[in-house]
Enzyme design. Structure first.
Site, PDB file in Angstrom:
ATOM      1  N   GLY A 130      36.905  28.764  41.691  1.00 48.41           N
ATOM      2  CA  GLY A 130      37.934  27.949  42.858  1.00 48.41           C
ATOM      3  C   GLY A 130      38.913  28.792  42.883  1.00 48.41           C
ATOM      4  CE1 TYR A 233      55.225  22.990  35.642  1.00 49.78           C
ATOM      5  CE2 TYR A 233      56.364  25.102  36.608  1.00 49.78           C
ATOM      6  CZ  TYR A 233      56.472  23.851  36.332  1.00 49.78           C
ATOM      7  OH  TYR A 233      57.723  23.060  35.876  1.00 49.78           O
ATOM      8  CD  GLU A 242      57.515  38.183  29.831  1.00 55.07           C
ATOM      9  OE1 GLU A 242      56.910  38.204  28.829  1.00 55.07           O
ATOM     10  OE2 GLU A 242      58.537  37.775  29.666  1.00 55.07           O
ATOM     11  N   GLY A 340      34.270  68.415  41.818  1.00 56.65           N
ATOM     12  CA  GLY A 340      32.800  68.535  41.992  1.00 56.65           C
ATOM     13  C   GLY A 340      32.163  67.874  41.848  1.00 56.65           C
ATOM     14  N   GLY A 341      30.721  68.406  41.490  1.00 59.83           N
ATOM     15  CA  GLY A 341      29.733  67.650  41.144  1.00 59.83           C
ATOM     16  C   GLY A 341      29.770  66.964  40.038  1.00 59.83           C
ATOM     17  CD  GLU A 364      47.970  40.643  33.203  1.00 61.20           C
ATOM     18  OE1 GLU A 364      49.228  40.432  33.302  1.00 61.20           O
ATOM     19  OE2 GLU A 364      47.270  41.031  32.124  1.00 61.20           O
TER      20      GLU A 364
HETATM   21  C1  LIG Z   1      37.320  41.974  35.206  1.00 60.55           C
HETATM   22  C2  LIG Z   1      38.163  41.137  35.034  1.00 60.55           C
HETATM   23  C3  LIG Z   1      38.754  40.472  33.946  1.00 60.55           C
HETATM   24  C4  LIG Z   1      39.666  39.758  34.217  1.00 60.55           C
HETATM   25  N1  LIG Z   1      40.200  39.034  33.364  1.00 60.55           N
HETATM   26  C5  LIG Z   1      40.858  37.617  33.811  1.00 60.55           C
HETATM   27  C6  LIG Z   1      41.190  37.014  32.346  1.00 60.55           C
HETATM   28  O1  LIG Z   1      41.458  37.837  31.137  1.00 60.55           O
HETATM   29  N2  LIG Z   1      41.803  35.793  32.586  1.00 60.55           N
HETATM   30  C7  LIG Z   1      41.967  35.284  33.705  1.00 60.55           C
HETATM   31  O2  LIG Z   1      42.370  33.968  33.035  1.00 60.55           O
HETATM   32  N3  LIG Z   1      41.264  35.672  34.653  1.00 60.55           N
HETATM   33  C8  LIG Z   1      41.032  36.784  34.790  1.00 60.55           C
HETATM   34  N4  LIG Z   1      40.463  37.790  35.473  1.00 60.55           N
HETATM   35  C9  LIG Z   1      40.595  37.393  36.870  1.00 60.55           C
HETATM   36  C10 LIG Z   1      41.754  37.656  37.816  1.00 60.55           C
HETATM   37  O3  LIG Z   1      42.738  37.524  37.584  1.00 60.55           O
HETATM   38  C11 LIG Z   1      40.996  37.495  39.526  1.00 60.55           C
HETATM   39  O4  LIG Z   1      40.193  38.563  39.894  1.00 60.55           O
HETATM   40  C12 LIG Z   1      42.181  37.813  40.751  1.00 60.55           C
HETATM   41  O5  LIG Z   1      43.495  36.766  40.328  1.00 60.55           O
HETATM   42  C13 LIG Z   1      41.703  37.503  41.873  1.00 60.55           C
HETATM   43  O6  LIG Z   1      41.363  36.370  42.152  1.00 60.55           O
HETATM   44  P1  LIG Z   1      39.933  35.651  42.801  1.00 60.55           P
HETATM   45  O7  LIG Z   1      38.737  36.769  42.171  1.00 60.55           O
HETATM   46  O8  LIG Z   1      39.355  34.802  42.738  1.00 60.55           O
HETATM   47  O9  LIG Z   1      39.921  36.449  44.149  1.00 60.55           O
HETATM   48  P2  LIG Z   1      40.604  35.578  45.702  1.00 60.55           P
HETATM   49  O10 LIG Z   1      41.874  34.947  44.775  1.00 60.55           O
HETATM   50  O11 LIG Z   1      39.468  34.588  46.414  1.00 60.55           O
HETATM   51  O12 LIG Z   1      41.483  36.903  46.634  1.00 60.55           O
HETATM   52  C14 LIG Z   1      39.954  37.621  47.232  1.00 60.55           C
HETATM   53  C15 LIG Z   1      40.930  38.134  48.072  1.00 60.55           C
HETATM   54  O13 LIG Z   1      41.822  38.098  49.413  1.00 60.55           O
HETATM   55  C16 LIG Z   1      43.036  37.977  48.806  1.00 60.55           C
HETATM   56  N5  LIG Z   1      43.787  36.573  48.826  1.00 60.55           N
HETATM   57  C17 LIG Z   1      44.105  35.762  48.450  1.00 60.55           C
HETATM   58  N6  LIG Z   1      45.050  34.894  48.511  1.00 60.55           N
HETATM   59  C18 LIG Z   1      45.964  35.701  49.714  1.00 60.55           C
HETATM   60  C19 LIG Z   1      46.779  35.537  50.631  1.00 60.55           C
HETATM   61  N7  LIG Z   1      47.977  34.330  49.951  1.00 60.55           N
HETATM   62  N8  LIG Z   1      47.539  36.142  50.885  1.00 60.55           N
HETATM   63  C20 LIG Z   1      46.653  38.077  51.285  1.00 60.55           C
HETATM   64  N9  LIG Z   1      44.968  37.828  50.688  1.00 60.55           N
HETATM   65  C21 LIG Z   1      45.569  36.336  49.488  1.00 60.55           C
HETATM   66  C22 LIG Z   1      43.785  39.153  47.343  1.00 60.55           C
HETATM   67  O14 LIG Z   1      44.504  39.811  47.296  1.00 60.55           O
HETATM   68  C23 LIG Z   1      41.603  39.564  47.435  1.00 60.55           C
HETATM   69  O15 LIG Z   1      41.670  40.696  47.829  1.00 60.55           O
HETATM   70  C24 LIG Z   1      39.919  38.958  35.658  1.00 60.55           C
HETATM   71  C25 LIG Z   1      39.225  39.427  36.356  1.00 60.55           C
HETATM   72  C26 LIG Z   1      38.659  40.269  36.634  1.00 60.55           C
HETATM   73  C27 LIG Z   1      37.490  40.998  37.838  1.00 60.55           C
END
Ligand SMILES: Cc1cc2nc3c(=O)[nH]c(=O)nc-3n(C[C@H](O)[C@H](O)[C@H](O)COP(=O)(O)OP(=O)(O)OC[C@H]3O[C@@H](n4cnc5c(N)ncnc54)[C@H](O)[C@@H]3O)c2cc1C
Length: 380
Positions: A130, A233, A242, A340-341, A364
């Site tokens: 969430g 936080y 970073e 290409g293909g 990130e």
């Molecule tokens: C392969 C992979 C590796 C990962 N590794 C880690 C890790 O090591 N540690 C970790 O803690 N997390 C990790 N993550 C989680 C990743 O950081 C989150 O998936 C990412 O921050 C997006 O969160 P969400 O997937 O909940 O998308 P959501 O927050 O639900 O976003 C969905 C869409 O809504 C848009 N959106 C949301 N809020 C706003 C807003 N205020 N304004 C405009 N657009 C908005 C977003 O840009 C996105 O396009 C990983 C994810 C993946 C897929």
């Protein structure tokens, strides 16, 4: 004053030796690791021996005692061959070790840094089902009992989840306190109540493990709080600020790798009686991609240099990540087109890079969130 891309001898040496290593040791394994969605354990051992798993760890803790910029060099060089390996090294250095160096007390540094330079892999667990972009809406709960902390909840998407022995886990003491309730804990694999759950089956960077983490009254000693209670936080924000420069480097390396393959292929592939690279239309597409990559690289190097110089870098870091991830996607897409293909099948390397590129715009901080940071900083 040095041009931005002029490297010091030790920076160039690191970049070149890591690329040489990647070319020799990683390239032959890329397809198999992608198909099996697993990094070769023997390769991980070699990465430790190479010194790229503890780049910023000071010499007295057994690390390479180098800079953030050196991490960027290593990540870019690895990603040119395999972005999955680059993210393993990226999370280890720019998130986990970085956080331990900034926020760990002497006891924490003594206990973990020598191991991280030798054989301990780290993971960084912030996201939950969430709470993604709204990271501080996390609900993993920390309660104090009998002189220790108990963590209960579930993390999602955690890179290195399968391989890691140390997890920086963000949990809240009080959800009503919002971000002020968040604290960073160091959870070691094997702690009672902790387990690694489902591993995701992904589009790209498939060899890199992305896992669910489960905490069922997981017992964490007080000595494993990273930074101050209630200040998690800050640990999260400052580390991710970073870390995203590292993702910029991963995306520049990926784009460069795609371009390397494309230049080689267009020299070989003949149509209409000549190499397709002799057509001006193709040359111009390649020239544009090379220009894109150079611009992305300058943004990444500048952000990393600013960070090492302890100057403000927030806007530049967000810019470098969004731009280089878009360049990676565009360049990998061009590579597929020009193959290409053959660009569409797994026998050639660019199909994988096209899949790998997509993640740069998601983790990130998604691209929308980077734009939000940039807009806030330039518009007030
Ligand atoms: C392969 C992979 C590796 C990962 N590794 C880690 C890790 O090591 N540690 C970790 O803690 N997390 C990790 N993550 C989680 C990743 O950081 C989150 O998936 C990412 O921050 C997006 O969160 P969400 O997937 O909940 O998308 P959501 O927050 O639900 O976003 C969905 C869409 O809504 C848009 N959106 C949301 N809020 C706003 C807003 N205020 N304004 C405009 N657009 C908005 C977003 O840009 C996105 O396009 C990983 C994810 C993946 C897929």
């Amino acid at each position: 004053m040095h041009p931005l891309t002029t490297l010091a001898d030790d920076e160039r040496l690191l970049r070149d030796s890591v690329y040489e290593f990647a070319d020799k040791e990683i390239r032959p394994l890329v397809r198999e690791m992608d198909e099996h969605a697993k990094i070769s354990p023997a390769l991980i051992e070699k990465l430790f021996n190479l010194g790229v798993m503890g780049i910023e760890i000071p010499d007295n803790y057994g690390g390479s005692g180098a800079t953030f910029f050196h991490s960027v060099m290593a990540i870019e060089a690895l990603s040119r061959v395999d972005p999955s390996i680059a993210v393993l090294v990226d999370v280890q250095n720019t998130l986990v070790i970085n956080a331990l160096l900034h926020w760990g007390n002497d006891d924490i540094k003594q206990r973990f840094l020598p191991k991280m330079a030798t054989n301990l892999i780290g993971a960084y667990a912030l996201s939950e089902a969430g709470s993604g972009s709204d990271a501080f809406a996390l609900t993993t709960r920390a309660t104090e009992r009998g002189g220790e902390w108990l963590l209960t909840g579930r993390k999602l998407w955690i890179t290195n989840g399968n391989e890691a022995g140390l997890f920086i886990v963000f949990a809240t003491l009080n959800p009503e306190a919002g971000y002020r309730g968040i604290t960073a804990f160091l959870v070691e694999r094997g702690f009672p109540g902790f387990s690694v759950g489902k591993k995701e089956d992904k589009l790209g960077i498939r060899a890199s493990s992305t896992c669910e983490l489960l905490f069922d009254a997981c017992r964490v000693p007080k000595a494993n709080v990273l930074g101050e209670v209630g200040k998690g936080y800050k640990v999260a924000i400052e580390t991710l600020n970073e870390g995203r420069i590292g993702i910029g480097a991963q995306m520049v390396g990926l784009a460069q790798g795609a371009l390397d393959h494309t230049i080689a292929y267009t020299r070989e592939r003949k149509q209409f009686g000549k190499a397709i690279g002799e057509f001006q239309a193709v040359q111009h597409q390649i020239a544009r991609a090379a220009t894109d990559i150079e611009a992305a690289r300058l943004l990444v190097y500048n952000a990393a240099r600013l960070r090492d110089a302890k100057r403000p870098f927030l806007t530049e870091a967000a810019m470098c990540k969004i731009f280089s991830s878009e360049v990676a996607e565009r360049t990998a897409s061009l590579a597929v087109n020009l193959f290409g293909g053959n660009g569409f099948v797994k026998d050639y390397p660019v199909e994988k890079l096209y899949r790998d590129a997509k993640i740069g715009q998601i983790y990130e901080g998604t691209s929308n969130l980077q734009l939000q940071t940039i807009a806030k900083n330039i518009m007030g």
